[in-house]
Design an enzyme around this catalytic site. Structure first.
Site, PDB file in Angstrom:
ATOM      1  N   TYR A  96       0.672  -1.288   0.081  1.00 49.42           N
ATOM      2  CA  TYR A  96      -0.101  -0.103  -0.158  1.00 49.42           C
ATOM      3  C   TYR A  96       0.758   1.129   0.140  1.00 49.42           C
ATOM      4  CZ  TYR A  96      -4.365  -2.976   0.889  1.00 49.42           C
ATOM      5  OH  TYR A  96      -4.893  -3.821   0.987  1.00 49.42           O
ATOM      6  N   TYR A 473     -11.678  -0.844  -0.301  1.00 48.42           N
ATOM      7  CA  TYR A 473     -11.673  -0.395   1.095  1.00 48.42           C
ATOM      8  C   TYR A 473     -10.451   0.342   1.459  1.00 48.42           C
ATOM      9  CZ  TYR A 473      -8.572  -3.713   3.457  1.00 48.42           C
ATOM     10  OH  TYR A 473      -7.547  -4.269   4.201  1.00 48.42           O
ATOM     11  N   ARG A 474      -9.371   0.247   0.627  1.00 43.20           N
ATOM     12  CA  ARG A 474      -8.123   0.590   1.065  1.00 43.20           C
ATOM     13  C   ARG A 474      -7.310   0.718  -0.430  1.00 43.20           C
ATOM     14  NH1 ARG A 474      -4.648  -3.078   5.336  1.00 43.20           N
ATOM     15  NH2 ARG A 474      -3.237  -1.474   5.836  1.00 43.20           N
TER      16      ARG A 474
END
Lengths: 534, 292
Positions: A96, A473-474
Site C-alpha cells: 500500500y 476499502y483501501r
C-alpha cells in the site's frame, strides 16, 4: 529525481530557504540526530513496491518525535512555514506504499520511537499504546507478564503495529480481525496543536475511555482513520481473552467455481458465530510462494495457465481454493461447532478437511494457524518470491459475502490481469456480510514493460470494478486520488470541507485518501521516467 | 548465525586470483573519503549467495581490502527477526553488503529503516526468460558515488550477456551534464535533459528499440552524447557468471572507489549480445549496501 538543491527534495511550493528555516526549527525541537535530510538516511523511506518511480514519493526530510509536546511544536512549525508532514507509526504498509509519503517533498514524521505500552488491562481486555508500539512488543509483553490475552495481527505481524494498521482499517485473522471495529478511544494532536481525546477520553478522570467507544455526541474516531485530520498519539483497542481450546482447520476445494459453495456455506456460520474469526479463502497462487517458484511451472510472457496452476496445486497438496478458519472456546463448544462445520462442508463431497493432525509441519497450514491465534509469523510474504522482482500492489475491493458475487469478482479480476500478462494472486478475507477481496498484484520491477503493464492493469482494475459498483476499502499511495474519485464528488467535497476546517493550511499528509485543501490531483500527473509513461 | 571473519581475502590470496584480475589504476590512488573501515557481507541462503560472495572476494582483492567478514543469516526473517536485529545492533560503524531473496529483502529493509541505517544503494536483480532481456537490474543509489551500474554494465558486456540496467540517483548535486561518464565499445550514448538528465547507453539496440525496451519516453528528445573513457569500465572480472559480476560491482561500489564524474540523475543500459546470448543462472535477488 535529482535536484541541485541542498536537499534531496523540497515540499511543493516551498523554497529552499523557507524549508531550511523549518528544518532549523525542527532541529531545535527534536535535536540534530532526529532530523534527517541527507540522501543516505532518507533512502530507506523512499522504497516503494508500486510501479511508479521512487522519485514521486521521495521525502524532503524524516523527523522523529517521541512526545506529544514535540508533535504539538512540530505542527506549529509546519503551519508557520507551510511544510507538509506525512505521519507514519511503523510504516509497514508494503503493497500500500510502505513508509514513503504520498507526494514528493513531504516531511515524514516517523513515530516509531514513540513506543510505550501505556496500559494493558487483563480483566477488561484492552490496551492503550503509543503509535510506535509493534505487535511484537505487545506479544512479548503478554508473555512476560503472563497475561492470557491474544492479539489480532495482519500479515506483517511482528514488524507492524496496531495503531497504524487500525487507522488504515486493516484486518487480521482472529475473531477480533476487523481492527477498527475493536478500536476504542484515541488521543489526537490536531493541526492547530490542540489535543483531542475522543469519546469518554474527554472526561479528565474517565476510567471508561478504552471500554466504551461512543462517548457523547458525534462519534469522531472514524474521521481520524484513512484520513489526514490529525495525528493519533494514543490508541486504545480491545484484546481477545485467550480461549481454552483453539482448533485451526483448512478445507480445500479443487475448482475455481467452488468458491460459490464455499461462501454460501461460510456466510451463515460467520453470521451465527459458529466460525467466529476472519477466515480466509485463498487461491492456490496466493499460497504458492510458500512451496514453489513460478518459473518451476511456467515461463515466457503472459499469465500463468490454469493447467500449470492445477499441477502446482496437485504437486504441493494444495487446493485451488484453500479455506482456513478456526474454532475457539471450551472443548465442548469446539466439538459441537466442528461437527456443524464438517457436516456443512461435507455435504457435496468436494471438500477435503485438514486439521493440525493431518497437516503435520505443512508450512501453509502452519503460518495460517499462527496468524489465526494472533501469533507472529510473516511467512505469507513468501509470495514475493513466487514471481520475484520486488513489485507488489494490493488491490482491495469489497465483495458481498455471497457466492455468486465472489466468483464474479474473481473472474473479472483474472480477466483484467490476464490482459496485462499478470496472474490472479488473490484471497478473500471472510467477514460476516462482506469479504475483503485482496489481490496482490505481483510484478517484476526489473522488467520495465511489465512494470508499465502493472500500472495500467491496476488502473483498469479500479475503473472496471468501480463501474460495477465494487469499491476499494483501501489502496496504495499512487492511486489514492483515483480511488477517491470512484466514491463520488460529494464524498470528496465533504472530506475537503472537513480538511479545511481542521487543517486550514493543509499541513497534515496532503493527498492521503485523496484529501487535500486544494483542487483534487489528476491521476495523470503522477509519473515520470522508467516506471511509467503516460 | 555463522561468522567467518576475514577468510575471504586469505582464500583469494592463496589462489593467486588477485594477479589474474589485474589491478586497476585507481586501486592505488588515495583512499576515498568514504571507504569503510569495516565491512560485513550478509548472506541469507539464496541460490545466488555463493556466486555473489565470489564477486565480493574478487572486488576486495582488486581493491586490497581486507576488513570484511561474512555473516550467514539462517532460516530467513519470516519467523525470527532477532538475529537481524542483533546483527544491526552489533555491527555499528560497519558498512554492510547484503544479498537476500525478494521476500526477505522486504522485511530486511523494514527492519533497517528504524535502525537508522544510511542506505547507499539497493538493487533488484533477475534472470528469467519472461522478458526481452533475460538479465535485468533495477538499481537505486543515493548518489553517483555509490552507483554500481556502469561497472556492472562493463562486466556483463564482457560476458556476452544480453541485459538491461536502470539506475536512479536519489541526490545529485551536478552541474549541467555535457558528456557521458561511462562508455564501452559498441555502445552509443544519449542524453535526455527533460525534466532531468537521463543517460541512455545502447548496444545492439537502436535508440528506438532501447527506449521501447526500457519504457522510456519517445525518442525525439534524446541527444547523442560524446563519450569519456571511464577507469571503472576498464576493470573486468574474468567471470562467466552474471551473479558473480553483481557481487563484484556492488562490492566495488561499496568500497567507495573514486567518484564518477557527476553527470546525470538516472541512467539506463541496454545491451543485446550478438551470436547467441548467454543466460546464466536463473536467480532473483536484491542487494543492499548500507552503513550502520
Amino acid at each position: 529525481m535529482a535536484n541541485r538543491s541542498k536537499y534531496v527534495a523540497l515540499p511543493k511550493g516551498v523554497s529552499e530557504q523557507t524549508f531550511g528555516a523549518a528544518v532549523k526549527e525542527f532541529r531545535r525541537v527534536l535535536g540534530e540526530p532526529n532530523v534527517l535530510t541527507d540522501a543516505d538516511h532518507l533512502a530507506p523511506y523512499t522504497k516503494v513496491m508500486m510501479p511508479v518511480s521512487e522519485a514521486n514519493h521521495t521525502p524532503s526530510a524524516a523527523i522523529m518525535a517521541t512526545t506529544v509536546e514535540q508533535i504539538q511544536k512540530i505542527v506549529g512549525i509546519c503551519n508557520k512555514y507551510r511544510v507538509p508532514i506525512w505521519t507514519i507509526s511503523t510504516g509497514k504498509n508494503l503493497g500500500y506504499g510502505s513508509a514513503a509519503p504520498a507526494e514528493r517533498g513531504q516531511v515524514v514524521l516517523d513515530l516509531h520511537r514513540m513506543n510505550r505500552i501505556l496500559e494493558v488491562d487483563g480483566d477488561l481486555c484492552y490496551a492503550l499504546v503509543e503509535p510506535g508500539v509493534t505487535y511484537r512488543q505487545l506479544y512479548d509483553y503478554f508473555q512476560e507478564h503472563q497475561l492470557p490475552l491474544w492479539l489480532s495481527v495482519p500479515a506483517p505481524s511482528a514488524i507492524a503495529g496496531p495503531t497504524g494498521n487500525a487507522l488504515d482499517r486493516g484486518v487480521g485473522y482472529t475473531p477480533y480481525g476487523e481492527h477498527f471495529l475493536n478500536a476504542c478511544g484515541m488521543e489526537v494532536v490536531l493541526a492547530n496543536g490542540e489535543i483531542l481525546r475522543t469519546a469518554m477520553g474527554g472526561l479528565s478522570k474517565s476510567n471508561t475511555w478504552q471500554i466504551f467507544k461512543w462517548g457523547y455526541g458525534p462519534y469522531l474516531d472514524g474521521i481520524f482513520t484513512q484520513s489526514n485530520y490529525g495525528i493519533v498519539t494514543k490508541f486504545g483497542f480491545w484484546l481477545q481473552p485467550a480461549p481454552p481450546v483453539y482448533k485451526p482447520f483448512m478445507i480445500q476445494y479443487q475448482n475455481e467455481e467452488d468458491v460459490v459453495e464455499i461462501v454460501e456455506i461460510m456466510r451463515p456460520m460467520r453470521l451465527n458465530g459458529v466460525i467466529p474469526n476472519s477466515g480466509v479463502i485463498a487461491h492456490a497462487l496466493y499460497e504458492a510462494g510458500l512451496k514453489a517458484k513460478r518459473s518451476d511451472y511456467f515461463s515466457g510472457p503472459g499469465s500463468i495457465s490454469d493447467e500449470a496452476v492445477r499441477k502446482l496445486a496437485a504437486d504441493h497438496n494444495m487446493g485451488i481454493w484453500n479455506v482456513t478458519a478456526a474454532l475457539y472456546g471450551t472443548q465442548e463448544q469446539v466439538d459441537v461447532n466442528w461437527k456443524i462445520v464438517t457436516e456443512a462442508f461435507g455435504k457435496s463431497g468436494k471438500a477435503k478437511f485438514i486439521t493440525e493432525r493431518e497437516a503435520g509441519d505443512d508450512i501453509q497450514f502452519g503460518y495460517r494457524a499462527v496468524l489465526m491465534r494472533g501469533g507472529m509469523d510473516m511467512r505469507e510474504f513468501n509470495l514475493y518470491n513466487w514471481r520475484g522482482g520486488g513489485g507488489s500492489l494490493w488491490f482491495a475491493p469489497v465483495s458481498q459475502a455471497r457466492g455468486s458475487e465472489t466468483l464474479k469478482q474473481m473472474k473479472l479480476a483474472k480477466q483484467i490481469l490476464g490482459r496485462h500478462g499478470l496472474d490472479y494472486t488473490g484471497e478473500f478475507i471472510v467477514g460476516m456480510r462482506d469479504m475483503h477481496h485482496i489481490l496482490d498484484m505481483l510484478y517484476d520491477r526489473t522488467d520495465p514493460a511489465m512494470t508499465k503493464a502493472a500500472y495500467q492493469c491496476f488502473d483498469e482494475l479500479i475503473t472496471e470494478f468501480s463501474a460495477l459498483g465494487y469499491g476499494s476499502y483501501r489502496t496504495n499511495t499512487a492511486f489514492m486520488d483515483k480511488v477517491a474519485d470512484t466514491f463520488g464528488p460529494v464524498q470528496r467535497s465533504v472530506n475537503r470541507k472537513l480538511k479545511k476546517a481542521l487543517d486550514p493550511n493543509g499541513i497534515l499528509a496532503p493527498g492521503k485518501s485523496g484529501i487535500r485543501i486544494g483542487k483534487p490531483k489528476s491521476v495523470f500527473q503522477l509519473n515520470k521516467h522508467f516506471k511509467n509513461q503516460h | 548465525m555463522e561468522v567467518d571473519r576475514r577468510t575471504l581475502m586469505k582464500g583469494m590470496l592463496a589462489s593467486g586470483a588477485l594477479l589474474a584480475l589485474g589491478v586497476p589504476s585507481w586501486a592505488f590512488a588515495d583512499q576515498p573519503p568514504r571507504r569503510p573501515k569495516h565491512c560485513v557481507l550478509v548472506l541469507s541462503g539464496t541460490g545466488a549467495d555463493e556466486a555473489f560472495a565470489r564477486g565480493t572476494q574478487a572486488a576486495c582483492a582488486a581493491m586490497t581490502y581486507e576488513q570484511i567478514r561474512t555473516v550467514h543469516l539462517k532460516g530467513g526473517l519470516f519467523t525470527g527477526i532477532d538475529q537481524l536485529v542483533h546483527l544491526l545492533d552489533q555491527s555499528r560503524g560497519a558498512r554492510l553488503i547484503a544479498i537476500l531473496d525478494d521476500a526477505n529483502a522486504v522485511i530486511f529493509l523494514e527492519l533497517a529503516r528504524p535502525a537508522g541505517v544510511r542506505m547507499l544503494s539497493m538493487g533488484t536483480h533477475a534472470c528469467s526468460t519472461d522478458g526481452v532481456c533475460h538479465i535485468r537490474h533495477d538499481l537505486a543509489s543515493t548518489s553517483q558515488d555509490h552507483g554500481a551500474g556502469g561497472l556492472l554494465a562493463s562486466q556483463l558486456t564482457h560476458q556476452q550477456s544480453s541485459f538491461s540496467i536502470t539506475e536512479s540517483f536519489l541526490h545529485d548535486a551536478s552541474g549541467e551534464p555535457t558528456f557521458s561518464a561511462w562508455s564501452a565499445p559498441g555502445f552509443c550514448s544519449y542524453r535526455s535533459a527533460e525534466p532531468e538528465a537521463i543517460h541512455l547507453h545502447c548496444s545492439g539496440f537502436s535508440l528506438q528499440d532501447g527506449c521501447r525496451l526500457l519504457s522510456l519516453d519517445t525518442i525525439e528528445k534524446w541527444i547523442p552524447l560524446p563519450a569519456q573513457m571511464s577507469d571503472r569500465g576498464s576493470l573486468i572480472l574474468p567471470s562467466e557468471n552474471w551473479v558473480e559480476s553483481v557481487g563484484y560491482a556492488v562490492t566495488a561500489s561499496a568500497l567507495s572507489m573514486d567518484s564518477l564524474t557527476k553527470s546525470c540523475s538516472s541512467r539506463a543500459f541496454a545491451h543485446q549480445a550478438t551470436g547467441g546470448a548467454r543466460i546464466g543462472p536463473r536467480e532473483r535477488f536484491m542487494s543492499f549496501v548500507m552503513d550502520l
